[in-house]
Design a protein around this motif. Structure first.
Motif, PDB file in Angstrom:
ATOM      1  N   LYS A 560       5.928   7.425   1.783  1.00  0.00           N
ATOM      2  CA  LYS A 560       6.369   8.109   0.693  1.00  0.00           C
ATOM      3  C   LYS A 560       6.362   7.498  -0.571  1.00  0.00           C
ATOM      4  N   SER A 561       7.048   6.549  -0.471  1.00  0.00           N
ATOM      5  CA  SER A 561       7.011   5.246  -1.571  1.00  0.00           C
ATOM      6  C   SER A 561       5.660   5.046  -2.053  1.00  0.00           C
ATOM      7  N   LEU A 562       4.701   4.615  -0.834  1.00  0.00           N
ATOM      8  CA  LEU A 562       3.229   4.384  -1.279  1.00  0.00           C
ATOM      9  C   LEU A 562       2.841   5.386  -1.899  1.00  0.00           C
ATOM     10  N   HIS A 563       2.833   6.594  -1.436  1.00  0.00           N
ATOM     11  CA  HIS A 563       2.377   7.966  -2.258  1.00  0.00           C
ATOM     12  C   HIS A 563       2.858   8.001  -3.629  1.00  0.00           C
ATOM     13  N   ASP A 564       3.942   7.704  -3.871  1.00  0.00           N
ATOM     14  CA  ASP A 564       4.605   7.781  -5.199  1.00  0.00           C
ATOM     15  C   ASP A 564       3.951   6.808  -5.856  1.00  0.00           C
ATOM     16  N   MET A 565       3.672   5.482  -5.632  1.00  0.00           N
ATOM     17  CA  MET A 565       3.091   4.426  -6.284  1.00  0.00           C
ATOM     18  C   MET A 565       1.657   4.838  -6.667  1.00  0.00           C
ATOM     19  N   CYS A 566       1.010   5.839  -6.007  1.00  0.00           N
ATOM     20  CA  CYS A 566      -0.469   6.256  -6.099  1.00  0.00           C
ATOM     21  C   CYS A 566      -0.425   7.261  -7.146  1.00  0.00           C
ATOM     22  N   LEU A 567       0.559   7.946  -6.873  1.00  0.00           N
ATOM     23  CA  LEU A 567       0.832   8.910  -7.988  1.00  0.00           C
ATOM     24  C   LEU A 567       0.946   8.566  -9.377  1.00  0.00           C
ATOM     25  N   PHE A 568       1.891   7.691  -9.391  1.00  0.00           N
ATOM     26  CA  PHE A 568       2.584   7.406 -10.835  1.00  0.00           C
ATOM     27  C   PHE A 568       1.955   6.243 -11.448  1.00  0.00           C
ATOM     28  N   LEU A 569       1.161   5.284 -10.590  1.00  0.00           N
ATOM     29  CA  LEU A 569       0.598   4.036 -10.895  1.00  0.00           C
ATOM     30  C   LEU A 569       1.483   3.096 -11.860  1.00  0.00           C
ATOM     31  N   PRO A 570       2.737   2.711 -11.399  1.00  0.00           N
ATOM     32  CA  PRO A 570       3.828   2.016 -11.842  1.00  0.00           C
ATOM     33  C   PRO A 570       3.002   0.820 -12.585  1.00  0.00           C
ATOM     34  N   LYS A 571       3.671   0.454 -13.874  1.00  0.00           N
ATOM     35  CA  LYS A 571       3.033  -0.558 -14.595  1.00  0.00           C
ATOM     36  C   LYS A 571       4.085  -2.013 -14.542  1.00  0.00           C
ATOM     37  N   SER A 572       5.123  -1.659 -14.548  1.00  0.00           N
ATOM     38  CA  SER A 572       6.266  -2.818 -14.797  1.00  0.00           C
ATOM     39  C   SER A 572       7.101  -2.654 -13.705  1.00  0.00           C
ATOM     40  N   MET A 573       8.017  -3.858 -13.533  1.00  0.00           N
ATOM     41  CA  MET A 573       9.169  -3.720 -12.480  1.00  0.00           C
ATOM     42  C   MET A 573      10.072  -2.719 -12.922  1.00  0.00           C
ATOM     43  N   ASP A 574      10.292  -2.141 -14.413  1.00  0.00           N
ATOM     44  CA  ASP A 574      11.198  -1.150 -14.378  1.00  0.00           C
ATOM     45  C   ASP A 574      10.394   0.197 -13.749  1.00  0.00           C
ATOM     46  N   ASP A 575       9.197   0.443 -14.124  1.00  0.00           N
ATOM     47  CA  ASP A 575       8.610   1.600 -13.742  1.00  0.00           C
ATOM     48  C   ASP A 575       8.786   1.593 -12.241  1.00  0.00           C
ATOM     49  N   LEU A 576       8.897   0.654 -11.459  1.00  0.00           N
ATOM     50  CA  LEU A 576       8.662   0.532  -9.971  1.00  0.00           C
ATOM     51  C   LEU A 576      10.138   1.159  -9.548  1.00  0.00           C
ATOM     52  N   LEU A 577      11.064   0.866 -10.344  1.00  0.00           N
ATOM     53  CA  LEU A 577      12.570   1.521  -9.844  1.00  0.00           C
ATOM     54  C   LEU A 577      12.502   3.062  -9.996  1.00  0.00           C
ATOM     55  N   MET A 578      11.548   3.625 -10.643  1.00  0.00           N
ATOM     56  CA  MET A 578      11.369   5.017 -10.490  1.00  0.00           C
ATOM     57  C   MET A 578      10.755   5.678  -9.310  1.00  0.00           C
ATOM     58  N   VAL A 579      10.008   4.757  -8.555  1.00  0.00           N
ATOM     59  CA  VAL A 579       9.394   5.265  -7.415  1.00  0.00           C
ATOM     60  C   VAL A 579      10.243   5.430  -6.346  1.00  0.00           C
ATOM     61  N   TYR A 580      10.047   6.635  -5.483  1.00  0.00           N
ATOM     62  CA  TYR A 580      10.957   6.904  -4.306  1.00  0.00           C
ATOM     63  C   TYR A 580      11.022   5.760  -3.361  1.00  0.00           C
ATOM     64  N   GLY A 581      12.435   5.345  -2.826  1.00  0.00           N
ATOM     65  CA  GLY A 581      12.722   4.302  -2.037  1.00  0.00           C
ATOM     66  C   GLY A 581      12.664   3.047  -2.491  1.00  0.00           C
ATOM     67  N   VAL A 582      12.461   3.007  -3.865  1.00  0.00           N
ATOM     68  CA  VAL A 582      12.590   1.414  -4.557  1.00  0.00           C
ATOM     69  C   VAL A 582      13.737   1.140  -4.924  1.00  0.00           C
ATOM     70  N   GLY A 583      14.783   0.427  -4.310  1.00  0.00           N
ATOM     71  CA  GLY A 583      16.194  -0.116  -4.954  1.00  0.00           C
ATOM     72  C   GLY A 583      15.814  -1.506  -5.563  1.00  0.00           C
ATOM     73  N   LYS A 584      16.931  -1.954  -5.972  1.00  0.00           N
ATOM     74  CA  LYS A 584      16.903  -3.236  -6.630  1.00  0.00           C
ATOM     75  C   LYS A 584      16.301  -4.285  -5.664  1.00  0.00           C
ATOM     76  N   SER A 585      16.779  -4.542  -4.613  1.00  0.00           N
ATOM     77  CA  SER A 585      16.540  -5.243  -3.785  1.00  0.00           C
ATOM     78  C   SER A 585      14.998  -5.490  -3.498  1.00  0.00           C
ATOM     79  N   LYS A 586      14.493  -4.177  -2.852  1.00  0.00           N
ATOM     80  CA  LYS A 586      13.075  -4.037  -2.650  1.00  0.00           C
ATOM     81  C   LYS A 586      12.241  -4.593  -3.836  1.00  0.00           C
TER      82      LYS A 586
END
Ligand code: ADP
Ligand code: ZN
Length: 603
Positions: A560-586
């Motif tokens: 689901k996290s990978l699908h989210d990345m495909c959908l939103f195409l995050p550009k920055s580390m901050d963007d990544l935090l919006m992705v399902y299942g990505v917390g600070k540590s990951k």
């Protein structure tokens, strides 16, 4: 209260990368934080672990988790550590030095969550340790193991109430996916719950599509199903016997699949090895008996296929429930036939068990069969069995493509007459031979070619005859008189049918039951993000990291996290935090790598 709510959401986002609570999670967490004993019933994949993990982070002190299997504990601890949460387990596989180090970390409050097997709490080492700790909460996972009424009773679980004395101030939460009313009461009694809250979430697993068809050509049907829906996926294929498991695994390998076998007859080394393979590899199929069950924590199992009929709806629901724990679309696919009815009935009749038990078992089998034969919504019936009411689901084969019925009264009459005229001495294959006018030696020798029923059933195929017979059997028009010969006998119920006072309808037998379903689904289009090539790249990256770090792929990121990345195409580390299942540590651990692959894809 508002402050608590905010803090809880923060904990959820920072540590787990999720936006909001699911089902009854928030109520369960609040009940625990109010210091009240709590019973939480949630379907598989509902998110039981978070119900104690979030309070563990919120409260001072250590949260104890009682879990029945070492493999489950390891997985949970690894998952937590990936999210930057200090957790550990103590069990018999560890050296004394390792245990001392964990003790030190517990006492200095570095570790927030400690997993223990139920038998461990009687060990002197653990009892001493618990005396030194400030225990904030005790979570009993798979709590149905406490109860004799549950289906996985464990004697060690009944002594868990002793934890009450060792940790008098800690509230207890009991979590399970399967517990009827009687079992729930028993759990509460055994764990000495006094005043407690109970939260029951719906049993429905909306992401699982139920597909059930008649068996025509087993291997071909399975192969077609995987090719149509699951070319790139991981799944489980359940069979009844060890022999069949071996055979099917080999056949699948012959067809080019990465398939392994699992059953209780394999040595424990091989079983462990296969379980590990199943956890680590992408696109793997395990062919197994029901021995493959507890301890499967993999959330991205995309399909569960049954090549044989389970003995009850409870079993079916539990086994199919191993698909799609991550909430993504998954299939529960099953084929069945006359042979299953005979085999399962035989198993019941041949046991030494008490008549009352047999009666229950027959009843359960009948319900399982009526689920198969039915033409209405599968989910509605399944949940109805667990006393839950829903509307038609729109996501099962019967909803997607309602099967046709046909009037088979005349065929039923012909078959019943044949049973009658041959003295209730014969089984399905021979009776069909007579009906279809076979010239085989036995028919001629017995003079059955001179019967009035000889050859009166040529117009329908052997397969259709089998369907007619199966339904006559499941609807109790006929019975199996002797288990050795499997000969049929007539029941009193046949009389109105033979006289033409009653009609007999059955599902029309079609060659490819799922043709209509496939067509419907095709028109729904491909994945939501439409970037399957990027998804494959992210999946390879995940696999590389997994091989390097020895962390299972699904613990690194769920699909689901990978699908989210495909959908939103995050550009920055901050963007990544919006992705399902990505917390600070990951984000810190893996963010750069995944961003790089996404960037490369876009140029
Ligand atoms: P189970 O109830 O079967 O023990 P888990 O606790 O393993 O289920 O949770 C199943 C999956 O759902 C896990 O991947 C978990 O991280 C995820 N999950 C749990 N709670 C939430 C939530 N509130 N939002 C999103 N995902 C969640
Ligand atoms: Zn339905």
């Amino acid at each position: 209260m508002e402050k608590r709510k905010e803090k809880l959401i923060d904990l959820l986002q920072e540590n787990f990368g999720y936006d909001c609570f699911r089902l009854e999670q928030e109520n369960i967490i609040n009940s625990i934080l109010d210091g009240i004993d709590t019973m939480a019933i949630m379907p598989t994949g509902g998110g039981k672990s978070l119900c104690y993990q979030i309070p563990a982070l919120y409260l001072d002190g250590v949260c104890l988790v009682i879990s029945p299997l070492i493999s489950l504990m390891q997985d949970q601890v690894l998952g937590l550590q990936q999210n930057g949460i200090e957790a550990a387990f103590l069990n018999s596989t560890q050296s004394f030095e390792e245990k001392l180090e964990i003790e030190r970390k517990l006492v200095s409050k570095e570790i927030k969550i400690l997993y223990l097997a139920p038998e461990a709490i009687h060990a002197g080492f653990i009892q001493n340790l618990l005396n030194k700790l400030d225990v904030s909460l005790i979570a009993v996972d798979e709590a149905h193991c406490v109860s004799q009424w549950g289906h996985e009773f464990r004697a060690d679980y009944t002594r868990l109430c002793e934890l009450r004395e060792l940790c008098p101030n800690a509230p207890m939460v009991a979590l399970t996916a399967t517990a009827d009313k009687r079992t729930r009461k028993d759990i509460a009694n055994q764990l000495k719950f006094d005043h407690y809250n109970e939260y029951i979430s719906s049993f429905d697993r909306p992401n699982i599509k139920y597909l059930i068809a008649e068996r025509t050509d087993e291997l071909k049907q399975l192969h077609d199903f995987i090719q149509s829906f699951h070319k790139e996926d991981t799944g489980i294929v359940y069979c009844l016997s060890r022999k069949k498991v071996e055979k099917v695994a080999e056949q699948l390998r012959g067809l080019g699949y990465n398939a392994i076998a699992y059953h209780a007859g394999l040595s424990s080394d091989v079983r462990t090895h296969h379980q590990n393979l199943f956890n680590q590899e992408e696109k793997i199929i395990v062919v197994a008996t029901v021995a493959f069950g507890m301890g499967i924590d993999r959330p991205d199992v995309r399909f569960v296929a049954h090549l044989d009929l389970p003995k009850s709806v409870e079993n079916y629901y539990q086994e199919t429930g191993r698909a799609g724990r991550d909430g993504n679309p998954s299939n529960a696919w099953m084929i069945y036939g006359l042979a299953d009815v005979v085999k399962n009935s035989r198993m019941i009749e041949m046991t030494e068990a008490h008549e009352t038990y047999k009666k229950f078992a027959r009843h359960k089998l009948d319900f399982m069969l009526s689920l198969c034969e039915s033409t209405s919504c599968r989910r509605k019936q399944l949940l109805g069995y667990f006393a839950e009411k829903i509307e038609d689901c729109g996501n099962c084969d019967n909803c997607l493509d309602t099967p046709e019925l046909f009037d088979a009264t005349v065929y039923a009459q012909k078959f019943l007459s044949t049973v009658y005229h041959t003295g209730e001495f014969y089984g399905a294959a021979y009776l069909i031979d007579i009906l279809r006018g076979s010239k085989n030696a036995k028919v001629l020798e017995k003079g059955h070619d001179r019967l009035s029923v000889y050859g009166i059933g040529k117009e329908i195929s052997k397969d259709t005859w089998n369907v007619v017979i199966r339904q006559l059997l499941t609807q109790n028009f006929i019975t199996i008189k002797n288990w050795e010969y499997r000969n049929f006998g007539l029941m009193a119920k046949c009389s109105p049918l033979l006289k033409g006072e009653e009609k007999f309808y059955i599902r029309k037998l079609v060659n490819d039951r799922f043709q209509g379903v496939r067509k419907k689904l095709k028109s729904d289009g491909t994945s939501a993000h439409g970037r399957d090539d990027l998804f494959e790249k992210l999946r390879s990256l995940r696999r590389e990291i997994s091989l390097e770090t020895n962390v299972p792929p699904y613990v690194i990121f769920g699909d689901k996290s990978l699908h989210d990345m495909c959908l939103f195409l995050p550009k920055s580390m901050d963007d990544l935090l919006m992705v399902y299942g990505v917390g600070k540590s990951k984000q810190e651990k893996y963010g750069e790598d995944f961003l790089r692959v996404i960037k490369e894809y876009q140029v």
